[in-house]
Design a protein around this motif. Structure first.
Motif, PDB file in Angstrom:
ATOM      1  N   PHE A 111       0.844  -1.187   0.000  1.00  6.47           N
ATOM      2  CA  PHE A 111       0.000   0.000   0.000  1.00  6.47           C
ATOM      3  C   PHE A 111       0.885   1.244   0.000  1.00  6.47           C
ATOM      4  N   GLU A 112       0.263   2.381  -0.289  1.00  3.61           N
ATOM      5  CA  GLU A 112       0.991   3.645  -0.372  1.00  3.61           C
ATOM      6  C   GLU A 112       1.149   4.256   1.015  1.00  3.61           C
ATOM      7  N   ILE A 113       2.287   4.906   1.223  1.00  6.62           N
ATOM      8  CA  ILE A 113       2.545   5.573   2.496  1.00  6.62           C
ATOM      9  C   ILE A 113       2.924   7.022   2.226  1.00  6.62           C
ATOM     10  N   HIS A 114       2.714   7.854   3.251  1.00  7.82           N
ATOM     11  CA  HIS A 114       3.052   9.270   3.183  1.00  7.82           C
ATOM     12  C   HIS A 114       4.043   9.594   4.295  1.00  7.82           C
ATOM     13  N   VAL A 115       5.018  10.413   3.950  1.00 15.37           N
ATOM     14  CA  VAL A 115       6.108  10.744   4.866  1.00 15.37           C
ATOM     15  C   VAL A 115       6.153  12.253   5.039  1.00 15.37           C
ATOM     16  N   SER A 116       6.248  12.710   6.290  1.00 18.12           N
ATOM     17  CA  SER A 116       6.286  14.141   6.595  1.00 18.12           C
ATOM     18  C   SER A 116       7.415  14.417   7.572  1.00 18.12           C
ATOM     19  N   SER A 117       8.158  15.485   7.324  1.00 17.64           N
ATOM     20  CA  SER A 117       9.264  15.850   8.188  1.00 17.64           C
ATOM     21  C   SER A 117       8.758  16.342   9.536  1.00 17.64           C
ATOM     22  N   MET A 118       9.454  15.962  10.611  1.00 13.64           N
ATOM     23  CA  MET A 118       9.086  16.399  11.960  1.00 13.64           C
ATOM     24  C   MET A 118      10.071  17.401  12.533  1.00 13.64           C
ATOM     25  N   GLY A 119      11.216  17.572  11.893  1.00 14.32           N
ATOM     26  CA  GLY A 119      12.222  18.501  12.391  1.00 14.32           C
ATOM     27  C   GLY A 119      12.350  19.719  11.509  1.00 14.32           C
ATOM     28  N   ASP A 120      13.566  20.211  11.383  1.00 11.30           N
ATOM     29  CA  ASP A 120      13.826  21.421  10.590  1.00 11.30           C
ATOM     30  C   ASP A 120      14.506  21.096   9.267  1.00 11.30           C
ATOM     31  N   ALA A 121      14.255  19.910   8.725  1.00  7.41           N
ATOM     32  CA  ALA A 121      14.833  19.549   7.425  1.00  7.41           C
ATOM     33  C   ALA A 121      14.278  20.468   6.339  1.00  7.41           C
ATOM     34  N   ARG A 122      15.135  20.856   5.405  1.00  5.90           N
ATOM     35  CA  ARG A 122      14.723  21.737   4.315  1.00  5.90           C
ATOM     36  C   ARG A 122      14.089  20.969   3.165  1.00  5.90           C
ATOM     37  N   SER A 123      14.493  19.738   2.949  1.00  8.48           N
ATOM     38  CA  SER A 123      13.963  18.966   1.829  1.00  8.48           C
ATOM     39  C   SER A 123      14.183  17.480   2.081  1.00  8.48           C
ATOM     40  N   LEU A 124      13.210  16.679   1.619  1.00  4.41           N
ATOM     41  CA  LEU A 124      13.328  15.213   1.667  1.00  4.41           C
ATOM     42  C   LEU A 124      13.674  14.625   0.310  1.00  4.41           C
ATOM     43  N   ARG A 125      13.960  15.483  -0.655  1.00  2.00           N
ATOM     44  CA  ARG A 125      14.235  15.024  -2.011  1.00  2.00           C
ATOM     45  C   ARG A 125      15.497  14.161  -2.036  1.00  2.00           C
ATOM     46  N   GLY A 126      15.387  13.033  -2.733  1.00  2.00           N
ATOM     47  CA  GLY A 126      16.529  12.133  -2.867  1.00  2.00           C
ATOM     48  C   GLY A 126      16.734  11.212  -1.688  1.00  2.00           C
ATOM     49  N   GLY A 127      15.884  11.295  -0.670  1.00  2.00           N
ATOM     50  CA  GLY A 127      16.066  10.478   0.512  1.00  2.00           C
ATOM     51  C   GLY A 127      15.432   9.097   0.401  1.00  2.00           C
ATOM     52  N   VAL A 128      15.791   8.248   1.338  1.00  2.00           N
ATOM     53  CA  VAL A 128      15.254   6.890   1.424  1.00  2.00           C
ATOM     54  C   VAL A 128      14.762   6.677   2.844  1.00  2.00           C
TER      55      VAL A 128
ATOM     56  N   THR B 230       5.299  30.092  -7.300  1.00  2.00           N
ATOM     57  CA  THR B 230       4.648  29.147  -6.409  1.00  2.00           C
ATOM     58  C   THR B 230       5.704  28.299  -5.712  1.00  2.00           C
ATOM     59  N   PRO B 231       5.784  28.351  -4.373  1.00  2.00           N
ATOM     60  CA  PRO B 231       6.803  27.563  -3.682  1.00  2.00           C
ATOM     61  C   PRO B 231       6.510  26.077  -3.758  1.00  2.00           C
ATOM     62  N   THR B 232       7.571  25.293  -3.794  1.00  2.00           N
ATOM     63  CA  THR B 232       7.447  23.845  -3.827  1.00  2.00           C
ATOM     64  C   THR B 232       7.671  23.290  -2.429  1.00  2.00           C
ATOM     65  N   HIS B 233       6.726  22.482  -1.939  1.00  2.00           N
ATOM     66  CA  HIS B 233       6.842  21.882  -0.613  1.00  2.00           C
ATOM     67  C   HIS B 233       7.625  20.578  -0.752  1.00  2.00           C
ATOM     68  N   GLU B 234       8.800  20.540  -0.150  1.00  2.00           N
ATOM     69  CA  GLU B 234       9.650  19.356  -0.250  1.00  2.00           C
ATOM     70  C   GLU B 234       9.842  18.680   1.094  1.00  2.00           C
ATOM     71  N   THR B 235       9.031  19.037   2.078  1.00  2.00           N
ATOM     72  CA  THR B 235       9.139  18.401   3.394  1.00  2.00           C
ATOM     73  C   THR B 235       8.097  17.298   3.562  1.00  2.00           C
ATOM     74  N   THR B 236       7.357  17.003   2.509  1.00  2.00           N
ATOM     75  CA  THR B 236       6.450  15.856   2.506  1.00  2.00           C
ATOM     76  C   THR B 236       6.734  15.023   1.259  1.00  2.00           C
ATOM     77  N   ALA B 237       6.543  13.738   1.356  1.00  2.00           N
ATOM     78  CA  ALA B 237       6.820  12.830   0.239  1.00  2.00           C
ATOM     79  C   ALA B 237       5.915  11.613   0.378  1.00  2.00           C
ATOM     80  N   ARG B 238       5.963  10.761  -0.619  1.00  2.00           N
ATOM     81  CA  ARG B 238       5.187   9.526  -0.583  1.00  2.00           C
ATOM     82  C   ARG B 238       5.989   8.402  -1.216  1.00  2.00           C
ATOM     83  N   ILE B 239       5.602   7.185  -0.915  1.00  2.00           N
ATOM     84  CA  ILE B 239       6.182   5.988  -1.514  1.00  2.00           C
ATOM     85  C   ILE B 239       5.008   5.143  -2.003  1.00  2.00           C
ATOM     86  N   PRO B 240       4.785   5.048  -3.316  1.00  2.00           N
ATOM     87  CA  PRO B 240       3.566   4.410  -3.836  1.00  2.00           C
ATOM     88  C   PRO B 240       3.310   3.007  -3.303  1.00  2.00           C
TER      89      PRO B 240
END
Length: 351
Positions: A115-132, A166-176
């Motif tokens: 199933f699909e999951i959603h990931v949201s930053s809880m700290g002061d990270a600027r971006s989750l892009r490229g992360g695992v 338009t700002p891009t929100h990169e502190t949330t991501a998903r994994i299909p």
């Protein structure tokens, strides 16, 4: 020969004119399974706390020692599982971020299902892009057992990257397909009498559903209980699953509900039906939107002013606001104001 060909063309055109409305109506029909949910088939919501690793210096600004936060402690606990001990005051991290993992799964999903999951930053990270996402257990209750696990490469939306304003929100991501169910969930039993719960309660829609079911399965099979539920009474036999499958596949013509949906992240505006905007003037921030009959000598362009004729489609208004680089929050506020003054009769939803 030419006359016969013309007759054939006219006959084909006439047949298309006769059958086109019914064909179009059939394409717009919606199946009952898309409008309702079976009673007891409540989706199960899962949550977990994990770490997103592999970030390119855009993670939490966490430093070990006395001021070490949950990100540092999470890394220490992870390393201890591999029998690796690292003093907290030696840890310097910018490629790790503490994240909250959420998901919603069907109670009929079996162990091993994805199933699909959603990931949201809880700290002061600027971006989750490229992360695992490191393998994270998911629970239904805070102190309950782990029902599933999640991991995988994070997918960050580029919805707002096309428009510079338009700002891009990169502190949330998903994994299909990042979640895997590890234990079977409690499933509702198939009862002789059950209910179909409307996803959006509406008495007219509930009546249409009951009429369609009675027409296909026999009278008194379906009964409207209220705006949000239709009672289904099935014969006490072993064919109840097949009967419910047939009911869920029945198609009905949906009610055309005027609705305007605005994406609060990238400013996408979706209007259902032929929706137009009446005369109104809205001033919000540095933008003034004037909709109405323009005077003959009204040719001067005022900075930050958008002037449009009355009766213009909603999408044309959205295009004009995007053209003058109106921020997303102001677009949402302007359409909400148009709804309040009666220039738009549709429901405005900002997501």
């Amino acid at each position: 020969m030419i006359i016969s060909s013309m007759r054939i063309v006219r006959a084909v055109a006439l047949s298309l004119a006769v059958f086109a409305p019914s064909a179009l109506q059939a394409q717009n029909d919606v199946k009952i399974r898309d409008l309702t949910a079976q009673e007891g088939a409540m989706p199960v919501r899962l949550v977990g706390y994990g770490l997103a690793v592999g970030l390119d210096g855009t993670g939490d600004r966490a430093i070990g020692g006395q001021t070490a936060g949950p990100t540092v402690q999470g890394v220490i606990n992870t390393l201890r599982r591999f029998n690796i001990e690292v003093p907290a005051d030696l840890i310097r991290m910018r490629n790790v971020a503490a994240v909250l993992v959420t998901a919603e799964v069907s109670p009929f999903l079996r162990a091993g299902g994805r199933f699909e999951i959603h990931v949201s930053s809880m700290g002061d990270a600027r971006s989750l892009r490229g992360g695992v996402l490191y393998m994270t257990p998911l629970v239904a209750d805070a102190n309950g057992p782990a029902l599933a696990s999640a991991q995988g490469a994070l997918l960050v939306s580029d919805g707002g990257a096309v428009q510079r304003y338009t700002p891009t929100h990169e502190t949330t991501a998903r994994i299909p397909t990042g979640g895997v169910l590890e234990a079977d969930l409690p499933r509702p039993a198939m009862a002789a009498v059950s209910r179909l719960l409307l996803r959006e309660p509406d008495l007219a829609m509930a009546t249409k559903i009951a009429t369609a079911i009675n027409g296909a399965m026999g009278e008194k099979t379906a009964l409207v209980e209220d705006e949000g539920a239709v009672i289904i009474t099935l014969a006490d036999s072993g064919s109840k699953p097949l009967a419910m499958a047939k009911i869920r596949e029945l198609a009905i013509a949906p009610e055309a509900r005027p609705r305007l949906v605005i994406d609060g992240r990238d400013g996408t505006v979706v209007a259902g039906g032929d929706m137009v905007v009446g005369s109104a003037t809205v001033s919000h921030g540095a933008i003034t939107l004037a909709i109405g009959k323009l005077a003959d000598n009204d040719t001067a362009a005022i900075p930050g002013s958008v002037r449009l004729p009355a009766g213009i489609p909603v999408q044309r208004v959205a295009t004009a606001l995007h053209a003058v680089q109106t921020p997303v929050n102001e677009i949402a506020a302007i359409f909400a104001a148009l709804r309040e003054v009666g220039a738009i009769t549709a429901e405005v939803i900002v997501r």
